[in-house]
Motif scaffolding. Structure first.
Motif, mmCIF file in Angstrom:
data_model
loop_
_atom_site.group_PDB
_atom_site.id
_atom_site.type_symbol
_atom_site.label_atom_id
_atom_site.label_comp_id
_atom_site.label_asym_id
_atom_site.label_seq_id
_atom_site.Cartn_x
_atom_site.Cartn_y
_atom_site.Cartn_z
ATOM 1 N N LEU A 204 32.124 41.747 45.350
ATOM 2 C CA LEU A 204 31.653 43.102 45.081
ATOM 3 C C LEU A 204 32.822 44.014 44.750
ATOM 4 N N GLU A 205 33.932 43.868 45.481
ATOM 5 C CA GLU A 205 35.089 44.711 45.240
ATOM 6 C C GLU A 205 35.601 44.558 43.810
ATOM 7 N N GLU A 206 35.614 43.332 43.316
ATOM 8 C CA GLU A 206 36.074 43.085 41.958
ATOM 9 C C GLU A 206 35.071 43.606 40.931
ATOM 10 N N LEU A 207 33.786 43.497 41.247
ATOM 11 C CA LEU A 207 32.760 43.988 40.330
ATOM 12 C C LEU A 207 32.843 45.503 40.183
ATOM 13 N N GLN A 208 33.036 46.206 41.301
ATOM 14 C CA GLN A 208 33.057 47.659 41.274
ATOM 15 C C GLN A 208 34.219 48.210 40.463
ATOM 16 N N THR A 209 35.298 47.476 40.384
ATOM 17 C CA THR A 209 36.492 47.981 39.710
ATOM 18 C C THR A 209 36.873 47.139 38.502
ATOM 19 N N PHE A 210 35.939 46.345 37.999
ATOM 20 C CA PHE A 210 36.259 45.422 36.908
ATOM 21 C C PHE A 210 36.781 46.161 35.680
ATOM 22 N N SER A 211 37.788 45.567 35.074
ATOM 23 C CA SER A 211 38.299 46.054 33.796
ATOM 24 C C SER A 211 38.645 44.856 32.935
ATOM 25 N N SER A 212 38.288 44.919 31.672
ATOM 26 C CA SER A 212 38.590 43.813 30.764
ATOM 27 C C SER A 212 40.078 43.699 30.489
ATOM 28 N N ARG A 213 40.854 44.708 30.896
ATOM 29 C CA ARG A 213 42.296 44.658 30.684
ATOM 30 C C ARG A 213 42.971 43.685 31.645
ATOM 31 N N VAL A 214 42.280 43.280 32.699
ATOM 32 C CA VAL A 214 42.834 42.310 33.633
ATOM 33 C C VAL A 214 42.452 40.913 33.149
ATOM 34 N N THR A 215 43.434 40.072 32.903
ATOM 35 C CA THR A 215 43.188 38.761 32.321
ATOM 36 C C THR A 215 42.772 37.744 33.376
ATOM 37 N N SER A 216 42.192 36.658 32.909
ATOM 38 C CA SER A 216 41.793 35.587 33.833
ATOM 39 C C SER A 216 43.002 34.982 34.525
ATOM 40 N N SER A 217 44.110 34.825 33.798
ATOM 41 C CA SER A 217 45.313 34.270 34.418
ATOM 42 C C SER A 217 45.842 35.180 35.503
ATOM 43 N N GLN A 218 45.659 36.491 35.318
ATOM 44 C CA GLN A 218 46.082 37.442 36.338
ATOM 45 C C GLN A 218 45.228 37.281 37.591
ATOM 46 N N ARG A 219 43.917 37.089 37.426
ATOM 47 C CA ARG A 219 43.042 36.921 38.579
ATOM 48 C C ARG A 219 43.313 35.607 39.314
ATOM 49 N N ARG A 220 43.723 34.604 38.574
ATOM 50 C CA ARG A 220 43.956 33.301 39.202
ATOM 51 C C ARG A 220 45.148 33.318 40.163
ATOM 52 N N LYS A 221 45.943 34.370 40.104
ATOM 53 C CA LYS A 221 47.100 34.450 40.992
ATOM 54 C C LYS A 221 46.780 35.152 42.312
ATOM 55 N N ARG A 222 45.494 35.331 42.597
ATOM 56 C CA ARG A 222 45.125 36.009 43.836
ATOM 57 C C ARG A 222 45.657 35.302 45.069
ATOM 58 N N HIS A 223 45.879 33.986 44.964
ATOM 59 C CA HIS A 223 46.349 33.238 46.125
ATOM 60 C C HIS A 223 47.739 33.675 46.575
ATOM 61 N N LEU A 224 48.479 34.396 45.719
ATOM 62 C CA LEU A 224 49.807 34.861 46.119
ATOM 63 C C LEU A 224 49.742 35.873 47.255
ATOM 64 N N ALA A 225 48.561 36.460 47.462
ATOM 65 C CA ALA A 225 48.405 37.407 48.567
ATOM 66 C C ALA A 225 48.087 36.714 49.879
ATOM 67 N N ASP A 226 47.767 35.420 49.835
ATOM 68 C CA ASP A 226 47.419 34.701 51.056
ATOM 69 C C ASP A 226 48.608 34.690 52.013
ATOM 70 N N GLY A 227 48.324 34.934 53.273
ATOM 71 C CA GLY A 227 49.369 34.902 54.282
ATOM 72 C C GLY A 227 50.095 36.216 54.481
ATOM 73 N N LEU A 228 49.875 37.196 53.604
ATOM 74 C CA LEU A 228 50.514 38.496 53.795
ATOM 75 C C LEU A 228 49.787 39.267 54.887
ATOM 76 N N PRO A 229 50.471 40.158 55.587
ATOM 77 C CA PRO A 229 49.861 40.833 56.744
ATOM 78 C C PRO A 229 48.906 41.952 56.356
ATOM 79 N N HIS A 230 47.886 42.122 57.171
ATOM 80 C CA HIS A 230 46.992 43.276 57.073
ATOM 81 C C HIS A 230 47.590 44.397 57.912
ATOM 82 N N SER A 231 48.713 44.942 57.505
ATOM 83 C CA SER A 231 49.412 45.965 58.277
ATOM 84 C C SER A 231 50.335 46.729 57.352
ATOM 85 N N PRO A 232 50.897 47.852 57.814
ATOM 86 C CA PRO A 232 51.834 48.585 56.960
ATOM 87 C C PRO A 232 53.056 47.728 56.651
ATOM 88 N N GLY A 233 53.589 47.914 55.464
ATOM 89 C CA GLY A 233 54.775 47.161 55.110
ATOM 90 C C GLY A 233 55.175 47.348 53.670
#
Length: 579
Positions: A204-233
């Motif tokens: 839903l979050e991606e649908l609400q803010t979808f833009s065609s300017r964001v490429t499929s290859s850009q979306r495929r890199k979402r895994h780079l956020a895995d393991g990062l903290p849910h905290s200030p930093g």
């Protein structure tokens, strides 16, 4: 994130439940709504004549809602022709006072969907407010907005509901009746979701803010956020060679980094940066302020190519009032321990030059460069002939008279800017009276540059002259943040653990804080940190709810200082406060 007791913080656990990967579209219950009305604006007196809604989840229709509404007013003839709803049809229908609560009950817990949602949702919210009924915190998807980002001219001539229904082969033809239009909007929603799903949009979050300017290859890199903290930093995007491409900060690092790989991030430069990035590292911080300060320091240290701001904090300009027999004003790039007075820093030399011009327009001190002997014997310049310089070079003024002007100038720089404000305002008024508005605008810009710089200098100096300031404040998440500031530099940051003795915690934080050496003499407003860092610290210290724990020195600003003139004479943000 573990708490000081070792248990998981339930606040972060609750966040992970929906934000870890976003909320899958397949599990979202949508309520697609459409209204018919007597006109285009509820604020102008238009009323609702029909409500239609369809509740769907995972492509399955869960229920429908339809009712005519008695508007208690005449339906205009052209509206009756357009919708087929006549006055006789709604005469026995329930009023909106009965329909609205029934609709809100039907839509409870759903994500609202509408075509041109501000219209339909705006009417509903208006009548909820009119009835004194609280409006639920609905999330909203606008199929018209989404279609404009997805549909091309080859797909449909425009993004009207009728055109989209035809393009997606809707089983229902829109006919300006609420339920039919809602059913058609359901088909359009599913068609759009199928279209963006092929581009990697699954939540839903991606649908609400979808833009065609964001490429499929850009979306495929979402895994780079895995393991990062849910905290200030602070987060650092790096390439294959471990070079830092970009440094940013957030109150929730993982959520912010994920946004670079979804439709939330549409800046072309960021898209280019993401294509080059191979991994992301994070530095977890105790507080958002610590994260902001670390970001500034890292950008200044590494100068990442994709950071535009704060890369060169050393490239600033100051206005300097020299200490010599015949003092003068000059532009310099460094603050020295020479007992001179400094105004700034300025983010651009142009702003410093405008400020300098305002000061020279007010105070006729010499503008020639170089030192003058106590008893100079030079020829007067053209400024002296114009009455804009006291001309000490040819003996036209004695030391005492010149020194009195310099004392007023020094007071203007450090405490009371009224002389410049009054002089420039008078000049602007005279020019405006002669309809010389462009010249008046030049003086307006000079005054704004001076007032801004004087206010910044006074605020920065008040803090940078304090050996230590310790303060605490309850943050938005309910925790008490503590910061130790020494000579304007953030020396330590922490959060008081639940159940801990606050006094002991603050004492330990101060004991382990960074040692910041006192500047020799009084070298100006930013001796221990960059202006940008001290500005960030000041914003936190000046926010509501602050509690001072300890102040070593005097943290004060002059009552008659430049800050009181900011609202009237400054119409643009300061260089160090722009986002």
């Amino acid at each position: 994130m573990p708490t000081p007791t070792g248990r998981a913080d339930p606040r972060w656990e609750a966040q992970r439940s929906f934000d870890e990967l976003g909320r899958s579209l397949a599990g979202i219950t949508f309520c697609v709504v459409d209204l018919e009305t007597t006109g285009g604006s509820a604020q102008a007196g238009s009323r609702i004549t029909e409500v239609g809604a369809v509740k769907v989840r995972g492509g399955e229709v869960l229920g429908e809602f339809q009712t005519l509404v008695n508007p208690h007013t005449e339906i205009p003839a052209f509206i009756a022709v357009l919708t087929g709803i006549s006055n006789s049809m709604v005469s026995d229908a329930p009023p909106i006072e009965s329909v609205l609560p029934a609709f809100l009950e039907f839509a409870a817990g759903c994500v609202l969907v509408a075509h041109n949602a501000p219209f339909d949702v705006g009417f509903l919210k208006h009548f909820a407010a009119e009835q004194g009924r609280p409006w639920p915190a609905f999330e909203v998807v606008d199929t018209a907005v989404l279609a404009r980002r997805v549909i091309t001219r080859e797909d449909a001539p425009n993004c009207k509901l009728s055109s989209l229904a035809k393009a997606f082969r809707s089983t229902t033809t829109p006919n300006h009746r609420a339920l039919s239009d809602a059913r058609a909007t359901v088909d359009v929603l599913h068609g759009l979701m199928e279209r963006v799903g092929a581009l990697g949009v699954q939540t839903l979050e991606e649908l609400q803010t979808f833009s065609s300017r964001v490429t499929s290859s850009q979306r495929r890199k979402r895994h780079l956020a895995d393991g990062l903290p849910h905290s200030p930093g602070v987060y650092l995007f790096k390439d294959d060679a471990d070079r830092i491409l970009y440094v940013g900060t957030s109150r929730d690092v993982r959520t912010r980094v994920r946004s670079y790989f979804t439709a939330s991030e549409t800046r072309s430069r960021m898209g280019e940066m993401v294509r080059l990035a191979s991994h992301v590292t994070a530095i977890e911080c105790a507080t958002p302020l610590e994260a902001e300060v670390r970001e500034l320091r890292l950008i200044a240290q590494h100068k990442p190519s994709y950071n535009r701001r704060s890369r060169h904090p050393e490239k600033v300009t100051f206005v300097k009032l020299t200490r010599e027999p015949w003092p003068r004003l000059s532009l310099v790039t460094r603050v020295l321990d020479d007992e001179a007075d400094y105004l700034g820093p300025f983010g651009s030399r142009g702003a410093a030059e405008r400020c300098l011009a305002a000061l020279h327009d007010t105070f006729p001190v010499r503008q020639c460069s170089g030192r003058l002997a106590r008893r100079p014997s030079r020829t007067a310049c053209v400024l002296a002939e114009m009455g804009r310089c006291l001309s000490p070079c040819d003996g036209s003024v004695d030391e005492h008279t010149y020194a009195a002007v310099v004392r007023r100038l020094r007071e203007t720089l450090l405490q009371r800017p009224d002389d410049v404000v009054e002089a420039v305002n008078a000049k602007m008024a005279a020019l405006a009276a002669e309809e010389r508005f462009e010249e008046a605008g030049v003086h307006r810009d000079r005054l704004a540059a001076f007032v801004r710089a004087a206010a910044r200098t006074q605020r920065l100096t008040s803090l940078t002259h304090c050996p230590q300031v310790v303060a605490t404040r309850r943050e938005d998440d309910g925790r008490w943040a503590v910061h130790v500031v020494r000579y304007g530099r953030l020396a330590a940051a922490g959060v008081i653990p639940a159940g801990a003795d606050a006094h002991s915690y603050v004492a330990q934080l101060c004991a382990g804080a960074e040692t910041v050496l006192a500047p020799s003499g009084t070298p100006g407003p930013t001796p221990a940190a960059t202006a940008a860092e001290t500005e960030r610290v000041l914003r936190w210290l000046e926010a509501p709810g602050l509690r001072l724990v300890d102040v070593d020195g005097e943290w004060t600003c002059p009552v008659s200082g430049a800050t009181r003139h900011l609202a009237r004479h400054v119409v643009e943000p300061a260089p160090f406060e722009r986002g």
